[in-house]
Design a protein around this motif. Structure first.
Motif, PDB file in Angstrom:
ATOM      1  N   VAL A   1     124.177 126.319   8.022  1.00  0.00           N
ATOM      2  CA  VAL A   1     124.451 127.658   8.562  1.00  0.00           C
ATOM      3  C   VAL A   1     125.897 127.756   9.026  1.00  0.00           C
ATOM      4  CG1 VAL A   1     123.930 129.259  10.439  1.00  0.00           C
ATOM      5  CG2 VAL A   1     122.057 128.179   9.172  1.00  0.00           C
ATOM      6  N   LEU A   2     126.367 126.760   9.744  1.00  0.00           N
ATOM      7  CA  LEU A   2     127.760 126.791  10.203  1.00  0.00           C
ATOM      8  C   LEU A   2     128.726 126.866   9.022  1.00  0.00           C
ATOM      9  CD1 LEU A   2     127.702 124.150  13.097  1.00  0.00           C
ATOM     10  CD2 LEU A   2     128.071 126.623  13.327  1.00  0.00           C
ATOM     11  N   ALA A   3     128.464 126.054   7.997  1.00  0.00           N
ATOM     12  CA  ALA A   3     129.332 126.064   6.816  1.00  0.00           C
ATOM     13  C   ALA A   3     129.236 127.396   6.083  1.00  0.00           C
ATOM     14  CB  ALA A   3     128.963 124.912   5.887  1.00  0.00           C
ATOM     15  N   GLY A   4     128.024 127.961   6.024  1.00  0.00           N
ATOM     16  CA  GLY A   4     127.842 129.248   5.374  1.00  0.00           C
ATOM     17  C   GLY A   4     128.510 130.381   6.135  1.00  0.00           C
ATOM     18  N   GLN A   5     128.513 130.273   7.450  1.00  0.00           N
ATOM     19  CA  GLN A   5     129.225 131.288   8.232  1.00  0.00           C
ATOM     20  C   GLN A   5     130.728 131.195   8.009  1.00  0.00           C
ATOM     21  OE1 GLN A   5     127.578 130.393  12.140  1.00  0.00           O
ATOM     22  NE2 GLN A   5     126.183 132.152  12.012  1.00  0.00           N
ATOM     23  N   ARG A   6     131.216 129.992   7.815  1.00  0.00           N
ATOM     24  CA  ARG A   6     132.651 129.832   7.545  1.00  0.00           C
ATOM     25  C   ARG A   6     133.038 130.375   6.177  1.00  0.00           C
ATOM     26  NH1 ARG A   6     131.806 124.783  10.247  1.00  0.00           N
ATOM     27  NH2 ARG A   6     131.578 123.701   8.244  1.00  0.00           N
ATOM     28  N   ASP A   7     132.143 130.185   5.169  1.00  0.00           N
ATOM     29  CA  ASP A   7     132.521 130.663   3.823  1.00  0.00           C
ATOM     30  C   ASP A   7     132.051 132.092   3.544  1.00  0.00           C
ATOM     31  OD1 ASP A   7     129.821 130.662   2.969  1.00  0.00           O
ATOM     32  OD2 ASP A   7     129.980 128.733   1.947  1.00  0.00           O
ATOM     33  N   GLY A   8     131.388 132.724   4.517  1.00  0.00           N
ATOM     34  CA  GLY A   8     131.004 134.124   4.383  1.00  0.00           C
ATOM     35  C   GLY A   8     129.663 134.376   3.717  1.00  0.00           C
ATOM     36  N   SER A   9     128.924 133.313   3.375  1.00  0.00           N
ATOM     37  CA  SER A   9     127.635 133.501   2.698  1.00  0.00           C
ATOM     38  C   SER A   9     126.474 133.707   3.666  1.00  0.00           C
ATOM     39  CB  SER A   9     127.336 132.301   1.794  1.00  0.00           C
ATOM     40  OG  SER A   9     127.249 131.107   2.544  1.00  0.00           O
ATOM     41  N   ILE A  10     126.722 133.475   4.960  1.00  0.00           N
ATOM     42  CA  ILE A  10     125.691 133.629   5.985  1.00  0.00           C
ATOM     43  C   ILE A  10     126.265 134.465   7.124  1.00  0.00           C
ATOM     44  CG2 ILE A  10     124.319 132.400   7.730  1.00  0.00           C
ATOM     45  CD1 ILE A  10     124.046 130.103   5.746  1.00  0.00           C
ATOM     46  N   ALA A  11     125.429 135.343   7.681  1.00  0.00           N
ATOM     47  CA  ALA A  11     125.864 136.247   8.745  1.00  0.00           C
ATOM     48  C   ALA A  11     126.531 135.487   9.887  1.00  0.00           C
ATOM     49  CB  ALA A  11     124.664 137.033   9.271  1.00  0.00           C
ATOM     50  N   ALA A  12     127.749 135.876  10.202  1.00  0.00           N
ATOM     51  CA  ALA A  12     128.507 135.192  11.252  1.00  0.00           C
ATOM     52  C   ALA A  12     128.114 135.657  12.644  1.00  0.00           C
ATOM     53  CB  ALA A  12     130.002 135.389  11.028  1.00  0.00           C
ATOM     54  N   ALA A  13     127.480 136.838  12.730  1.00  0.00           N
ATOM     55  CA  ALA A  13     127.154 137.399  14.034  1.00  0.00           C
ATOM     56  C   ALA A  13     125.969 136.692  14.691  1.00  0.00           C
ATOM     57  CB  ALA A  13     126.857 138.888  13.894  1.00  0.00           C
ATOM     58  N   SER A  14     125.133 136.034  13.888  1.00  0.00           N
ATOM     59  CA  SER A  14     123.951 135.367  14.433  1.00  0.00           C
ATOM     60  C   SER A  14     124.302 133.968  14.922  1.00  0.00           C
ATOM     61  CB  SER A  14     122.865 135.267  13.356  1.00  0.00           C
ATOM     62  OG  SER A  14     122.498 136.547  12.898  1.00  0.00           O
ATOM     63  N   ARG A  15     123.601 133.513  15.945  1.00  0.00           N
ATOM     64  CA  ARG A  15     123.842 132.170  16.466  1.00  0.00           C
ATOM     65  C   ARG A  15     123.331 131.137  15.464  1.00  0.00           C
ATOM     66  NH1 ARG A  15     121.622 131.264  22.327  1.00  0.00           N
ATOM     67  NH2 ARG A  15     122.591 129.254  21.849  1.00  0.00           N
ATOM     68  N   ALA A  16     124.193 130.205  15.107  1.00  0.00           N
ATOM     69  CA  ALA A  16     123.835 129.201  14.103  1.00  0.00           C
ATOM     70  C   ALA A  16     122.627 128.371  14.534  1.00  0.00           C
ATOM     71  CB  ALA A  16     125.039 128.292  13.826  1.00  0.00           C
ATOM     72  N   ARG A  17     122.576 128.009  15.811  1.00  0.00           N
ATOM     73  CA  ARG A  17     121.458 127.193  16.282  1.00  0.00           C
ATOM     74  C   ARG A  17     120.143 127.952  16.186  1.00  0.00           C
ATOM     75  NH1 ARG A  17     121.075 122.140  16.232  1.00  0.00           N
ATOM     76  NH2 ARG A  17     123.080 121.905  17.309  1.00  0.00           N
ATOM     77  N   ASP A  18     120.169 129.236  16.503  1.00  0.00           N
ATOM     78  CA  ASP A  18     118.942 130.036  16.412  1.00  0.00           C
ATOM     79  C   ASP A  18     118.487 130.170  14.964  1.00  0.00           C
ATOM     80  OD1 ASP A  18     118.917 130.354  19.143  1.00  0.00           O
ATOM     81  OD2 ASP A  18     119.758 132.383  19.117  1.00  0.00           O
ATOM     82  N   LEU A  19     119.423 130.375  14.043  1.00  0.00           N
ATOM     83  CA  LEU A  19     119.058 130.471  12.631  1.00  0.00           C
ATOM     84  C   LEU A  19     118.480 129.144  12.124  1.00  0.00           C
ATOM     85  CD1 LEU A  19     122.033 132.530  11.133  1.00  0.00           C
ATOM     86  CD2 LEU A  19     119.669 133.306  11.498  1.00  0.00           C
TER      87      LEU A  19
END
Length: 199
Positions: free
Chosen positions: A137-155
């Protein structure tokens, strides 16, 4: 001088794992294990110590083969979002193909509430799975493939819960549309918000 073992460890552990997997820990007797493994009880005790020790070994071996190796393979070969999607697709496919369910989930429900040692093993392995999702999730948030607004730990925890839920649901209602739909909805929560392209 100790007597050399007269059996193949992999073969007897595969047989023991299958018996525990099919019958559960409590319902599997030492006699059942001996029949499955081709060992008399004395040989079983000499080789593995106890039914409990044998079960712990089988569970750990199962988790290495079925969870840890999958995580390593997907992280090495897939982008982060695709690693998550492929993991869930493989879980659904495996759940539909194997009526025994997941030995980890079966053990979490049957054994962990009454056995501190097994419970700690299961908790640690679930922690590994959550950590895998968290990294993705953290890596996906960095590359834009996963919503950045959501908390990575919760996802990550949502994805862990989804995996456990899929495995439990598949035991009583192994319907492809149901399992795939649940996985699809969990993955949709990872989607970044839609941005209109300027014209």
């Amino acid at each position: 001088m100790a007597r050399a073992r007269e059996f193949n460890d992999n073969a007897v552990l595969d047989a023991a794992t299958d018996r525990f997997w099919r019958q559960g820990y409590v319902a599997t007797s030492v006699r059942d294990l001996g029949e499955a493994m081709g060992l008399v009880p004395a040989s079983l005790y000499n080789a593995f110590g106890s039914k409990h020790a044998l079960f712990a070994l089988c569970l750990d071996r199962y988790l290495d083969r079925n969870m840890r190796e999958r995580i390593e393979r997907l992280e090495a070969s897939h982008p982060p979002r695709a690693a998550i999607e492929t993991f869930l697709k493989e879980i659904v496919a495996r759940s539909l193909a194997d009526p025994r369910g997941c030995l980890l989930v079966n053990s979490a429900l049957e054994v962990a509430p009454h056995d501190v040692e097994i419970g700690s093993v299961i908790a640690a392995r679930l922690g590994e799975l959550e950590a895998f999702f968290h990294r993705c999730v953290l890596a996906g948030q960095r590359d834009g493939s996963i919503a950045a607004a959501s908390r990575a730990r919760d996802l990550a925890r949502l994805l862990l819960t989804t995996v456990m839920g899929l495995r439990v649901l598949a035991r009583s209602k192994p319907e492809p549309a149901l399992l795939r739909g649940a996985a699809r909805q969990a993955l949709a929560l990872l989607d970044p918000p839609f941005k209109e392209q300027s014209t």
